[in-house]
Write a protein that holds these residues in place. Structure first.
Motif, PDB file in Angstrom:
ATOM      1  N   SER A 211       0.871  -1.169  -0.043  1.00  0.00           N
ATOM      2  CA  SER A 211      -0.009  -0.002   0.060  1.00  0.00           C
ATOM      3  C   SER A 211       1.014   1.145   0.032  1.00  0.00           C
ATOM      4  CB  SER A 211      -0.911  -0.125   1.090  1.00  0.00           C
ATOM      5  OG  SER A 211      -0.171   0.095   2.472  1.00  0.00           O
ATOM      6  N   PHE A 212       0.302   2.428  -0.246  1.00  0.00           N
ATOM      7  CA  PHE A 212       0.995   3.777   0.021  1.00  0.00           C
ATOM      8  C   PHE A 212       1.766   3.701   1.117  1.00  0.00           C
ATOM      9  CE2 PHE A 212      -1.407   6.830  -3.280  1.00  0.00           C
ATOM     10  CZ  PHE A 212      -1.148   6.016  -4.023  1.00  0.00           C
ATOM     11  N   GLU A 213       0.994   3.425   2.379  1.00  0.00           N
ATOM     12  CA  GLU A 213       1.761   3.806   3.680  1.00  0.00           C
ATOM     13  C   GLU A 213       2.760   2.634   3.940  1.00  0.00           C
ATOM     14  OE1 GLU A 213       1.126   6.023   5.391  1.00  0.00           O
ATOM     15  OE2 GLU A 213      -0.350   6.799   4.339  1.00  0.00           O
ATOM     16  N   GLN A 214       2.703   1.422   3.253  1.00  0.00           N
ATOM     17  CA  GLN A 214       3.835   0.305   3.488  1.00  0.00           C
ATOM     18  C   GLN A 214       5.073   0.940   2.572  1.00  0.00           C
ATOM     19  OE1 GLN A 214       1.407  -3.108   2.238  1.00  0.00           O
ATOM     20  NE2 GLN A 214       1.375  -4.077   4.310  1.00  0.00           N
ATOM     21  N   MET A 215       4.778   1.350   1.365  1.00  0.00           N
ATOM     22  CA  MET A 215       5.834   1.912   0.615  1.00  0.00           C
ATOM     23  C   MET A 215       6.658   3.111   1.263  1.00  0.00           C
ATOM     24  SD  MET A 215       4.956   1.643  -3.368  1.00  0.00           S
ATOM     25  CE  MET A 215       3.157   2.321  -3.441  1.00  0.00           C
ATOM     26  N   ILE A 216       5.884   3.907   1.736  1.00  0.00           N
ATOM     27  CA  ILE A 216       6.512   4.999   2.290  1.00  0.00           C
ATOM     28  C   ILE A 216       7.350   4.653   3.554  1.00  0.00           C
ATOM     29  CG2 ILE A 216       6.141   7.076   3.625  1.00  0.00           C
ATOM     30  CD1 ILE A 216       3.802   7.819   1.623  1.00  0.00           C
ATOM     31  N   ASP A 217       6.814   3.661   4.438  1.00  0.00           N
ATOM     32  CA  ASP A 217       7.525   3.334   5.426  1.00  0.00           C
ATOM     33  C   ASP A 217       8.943   2.556   5.088  1.00  0.00           C
ATOM     34  OD1 ASP A 217       5.583   4.074   7.179  1.00  0.00           O
ATOM     35  OD2 ASP A 217       4.728   2.147   7.389  1.00  0.00           O
ATOM     36  N   LEU A 218       8.891   1.776   3.927  1.00  0.00           N
ATOM     37  CA  LEU A 218      10.016   1.114   3.579  1.00  0.00           C
ATOM     38  C   LEU A 218      10.936   2.102   2.991  1.00  0.00           C
ATOM     39  CD1 LEU A 218      11.527  -1.522   2.715  1.00  0.00           C
ATOM     40  CD2 LEU A 218      10.264  -1.482   0.660  1.00  0.00           C
TER      41      LEU A 218
ATOM     42  N   VAL B 271      17.001   5.199  -4.962  1.00  0.00           N
ATOM     43  CA  VAL B 271      15.874   4.870  -6.211  1.00  0.00           C
ATOM     44  C   VAL B 271      14.634   4.941  -5.263  1.00  0.00           C
ATOM     45  CG1 VAL B 271      15.190   3.829  -8.202  1.00  0.00           C
ATOM     46  CG2 VAL B 271      17.782   4.142  -7.690  1.00  0.00           C
ATOM     47  N   LEU B 272      13.662   5.597  -5.546  1.00  0.00           N
ATOM     48  CA  LEU B 272      12.490   5.476  -4.656  1.00  0.00           C
ATOM     49  C   LEU B 272      11.479   4.242  -5.318  1.00  0.00           C
ATOM     50  CD1 LEU B 272      13.794   7.920  -3.374  1.00  0.00           C
ATOM     51  CD2 LEU B 272      11.609   9.199  -3.296  1.00  0.00           C
ATOM     52  N   GLY B 273      12.026   3.194  -5.564  1.00  0.00           N
ATOM     53  CA  GLY B 273      10.976   2.307  -5.942  1.00  0.00           C
ATOM     54  C   GLY B 273      11.167   2.099  -7.516  1.00  0.00           C
TER      55      GLY B 273
ATOM     56  N   LEU C 297       2.412  -0.571 -11.551  1.00  0.00           N
ATOM     57  CA  LEU C 297       2.047  -1.844 -11.949  1.00  0.00           C
ATOM     58  C   LEU C 297       2.178  -2.911 -10.902  1.00  0.00           C
ATOM     59  CD1 LEU C 297       1.307  -3.480 -14.391  1.00  0.00           C
ATOM     60  CD2 LEU C 297       3.603  -3.953 -15.023  1.00  0.00           C
ATOM     61  N   LEU C 298       3.370  -2.555  -9.933  1.00  0.00           N
ATOM     62  CA  LEU C 298       3.614  -3.641  -9.260  1.00  0.00           C
ATOM     63  C   LEU C 298       2.836  -3.417  -8.014  1.00  0.00           C
ATOM     64  CD1 LEU C 298       7.307  -3.842  -9.634  1.00  0.00           C
ATOM     65  CD2 LEU C 298       5.608  -5.049 -10.760  1.00  0.00           C
ATOM     66  N   ASN C 299       2.636  -2.233  -7.467  1.00  0.00           N
ATOM     67  CA  ASN C 299       1.866  -2.016  -5.963  1.00  0.00           C
ATOM     68  C   ASN C 299       0.398  -1.576  -6.142  1.00  0.00           C
ATOM     69  OD1 ASN C 299       4.309  -2.254  -3.971  1.00  0.00           O
ATOM     70  ND2 ASN C 299       5.126  -1.285  -5.855  1.00  0.00           N
TER      71      ASN C 299
ATOM     72  N   ALA D 186       6.066  11.097  -0.647  1.00  0.00           N
ATOM     73  CA  ALA D 186       7.170  10.148  -0.339  1.00  0.00           C
ATOM     74  C   ALA D 186       8.466  10.854  -0.590  1.00  0.00           C
ATOM     75  CB  ALA D 186       7.358   9.229  -1.324  1.00  0.00           C
ATOM     76  N   VAL D 187       8.572  11.861  -1.537  1.00  0.00           N
ATOM     77  CA  VAL D 187       9.891  12.535  -1.589  1.00  0.00           C
ATOM     78  C   VAL D 187      10.200  13.535  -0.468  1.00  0.00           C
ATOM     79  CG1 VAL D 187      10.963  14.410  -3.031  1.00  0.00           C
ATOM     80  CG2 VAL D 187       9.677  12.665  -4.131  1.00  0.00           C
ATOM     81  N   PRO D 188       9.321  14.449   0.230  1.00  0.00           N
ATOM     82  CA  PRO D 188       9.586  15.099   1.369  1.00  0.00           C
ATOM     83  C   PRO D 188      10.235  14.246   2.500  1.00  0.00           C
ATOM     84  CG  PRO D 188       7.887  16.077   0.343  1.00  0.00           C
ATOM     85  CD  PRO D 188       8.036  14.694  -0.357  1.00  0.00           C
ATOM     86  N   ALA D 189       9.383  12.971   2.621  1.00  0.00           N
ATOM     87  CA  ALA D 189       9.943  12.231   3.848  1.00  0.00           C
ATOM     88  C   ALA D 189      11.198  11.522   3.444  1.00  0.00           C
ATOM     89  CB  ALA D 189       8.788  10.968   3.824  1.00  0.00           C
ATOM     90  N   VAL D 190      11.512  11.485   2.420  1.00  0.00           N
ATOM     91  CA  VAL D 190      12.968  10.725   2.051  1.00  0.00           C
ATOM     92  C   VAL D 190      13.863  11.768   2.229  1.00  0.00           C
ATOM     93  CG1 VAL D 190      14.270   9.791   0.109  1.00  0.00           C
ATOM     94  CG2 VAL D 190      12.168   8.856   0.603  1.00  0.00           C
TER      95      VAL D 190
END
Length: 337
Positions: free
Chosen positions: A78-85, A106-108, A113-115, A155-159
């Motif tokens: 999910s969005f949340e799981q991806m951002i956590d990772l 590389v942010l995924g 398609l995959l998520n 995601a970008v600001p969090a990273v």
């Protein structure tokens, strides 16, 4: 080209199963040494769905003197799981960068398609079916860029809070990424028969935009005719619906290492002539797709790997490795030398 690289799988996780088993740091270190010394790479894109494995392989790559592209590669999150990772990986990548390594985060990759949350379907298998239903996929494509942008707006600001180096994302062209958010334009890009005539011109147009361009995936499978298929070459593999493990090929295929080698060589030459900054051949090894000489279920025929994995013996060129280079291995080495 500045960065001459290859993809290195630490384990793509689907339905709880990993594409890289076992994961042995000593083997990883040896393979990264071969990638540096014999393939003449100066960069490696380390991919996978487990952050700890990514960090181990990235550290070993840095110790080998390679530029590290730290690349989470996930499915059905999910969005949340991806951002956590991604934020977890950002912290790990920053530790490595602070120790002196050259690291690109590389942010995924191919997330729409995959998520989950971008295209219809609760599993990667359901979404992959869209690739064989092009009218339906074309209907859905206009919806994807806004959803991708909404994801990266978070995601970008969090990273960036955790990682001080350059960031990018391995995109499919139709995702419509806003590259202003990123330091490098990166695309997974395969030449197929349908786009062959305009392929080189499209690469020159990308480079002309001014921001560094990376091709984060390109390559061919290992059977006759697969060069014309590009990214669809892997559809020769039949996967178990419940375990996501390979179980065979969907037809009769003629193994053709020479065609794979020609394809890789031609694309590297196109990218170099166009002024691409970084290239990453797909891929070094796919250990879950072993070579079975003379058998109908020679899974390596449907593999993008530039080495062929053995199930029951070690190789001849590298007696400590359970694989043997294909002709594409030599093609990459010649181009990168």
């Amino acid at each position: 080209m500045r960065a001459k690289g290859i993809n290195y799988d630490t384990g793509f996780i689907n339905k709880g199963n990993s594409s890289r088993e076992p994961f042995e740091p000593a083997v990883v270190a040896r393979e990264l040494q071969i990638i540096r010394d014999d393939l003449h790479c100066n960069a490696v894109r380390v991919t996978g769905g487990d952050a700890e494995r990514l960090e181990v392989a990235a550290r070993l790559a840095a110790e080998a003197g390679l530029e590290v592209w730290f690349a989470p590669f996930t499915c059905d999150l999910s969005f949340e799981q991806m951002i956590d990772l991604l934020t977890d990986c950002a912290g790990r990548a920053e530790r490595l960068r602070q120790q002196g390594a050259e690291v690109v985060l590389v942010l995924g990759a191919e997330i729409s398609l995959l998520n989950n949350g971008f295209l219809p379907g609760d599993t990667i298998g359901e979404r992959m079916q869209l690739l064989s239903d092009l009218p339906r996929l074309r209907e859905l494509m206009p919806l994807v860029p806004a959803r991708v942008d909404a994801f990266f707006a978070r995601a970008v600001p969090a990273v960036r809070e955790r990682f001080g180096g350059r960031i990018t994302y391995a995109a499919m062209p139709f995702e419509g990424v806003d590259w202003a958010r990123f330091d490098i334009v990166s695309l997974d890009l395969y030449r197929s028969a349908e786009v062959a005539e305009r392929f080189a011109a499209s690469i020159r147009a990308l480079v002309a935009q001014g921001k560094p361009v990376a091709i984060t995936e390109f390559g061919s499978t290992t059977y006759r005719g697969s060069a014309d298929l590009g990214a669809r070459g892997g559809e020769a593999i039949v996967w178990d619906h419940d375990t996501a493990k390979p179980i065979g090929l969907n037809g009769e295929y003629v193994r053709d290492e020479a065609e794979q080698a020609r394809y890789v060589r031609e694309l590297i030459e196109i990218f170099a002539e166009a002024g691409v900054d970084s290239t990453f051949v797909f891929t070094f090894v796919q250990s879950s797709l072993p070579h079975r000489p003379g058998q109908r279920d020679d899974l390596d025929a449907g593999s993008y790997s530039i080495v062929k994995t053995y199930e029951d013996r070690f190789g001849d060129s590298y007696p400590d490795m359970r694989w043997e280079p294909k002709l594409a291995f030599g093609a990459v080495a010649d181009c990168y030398r």
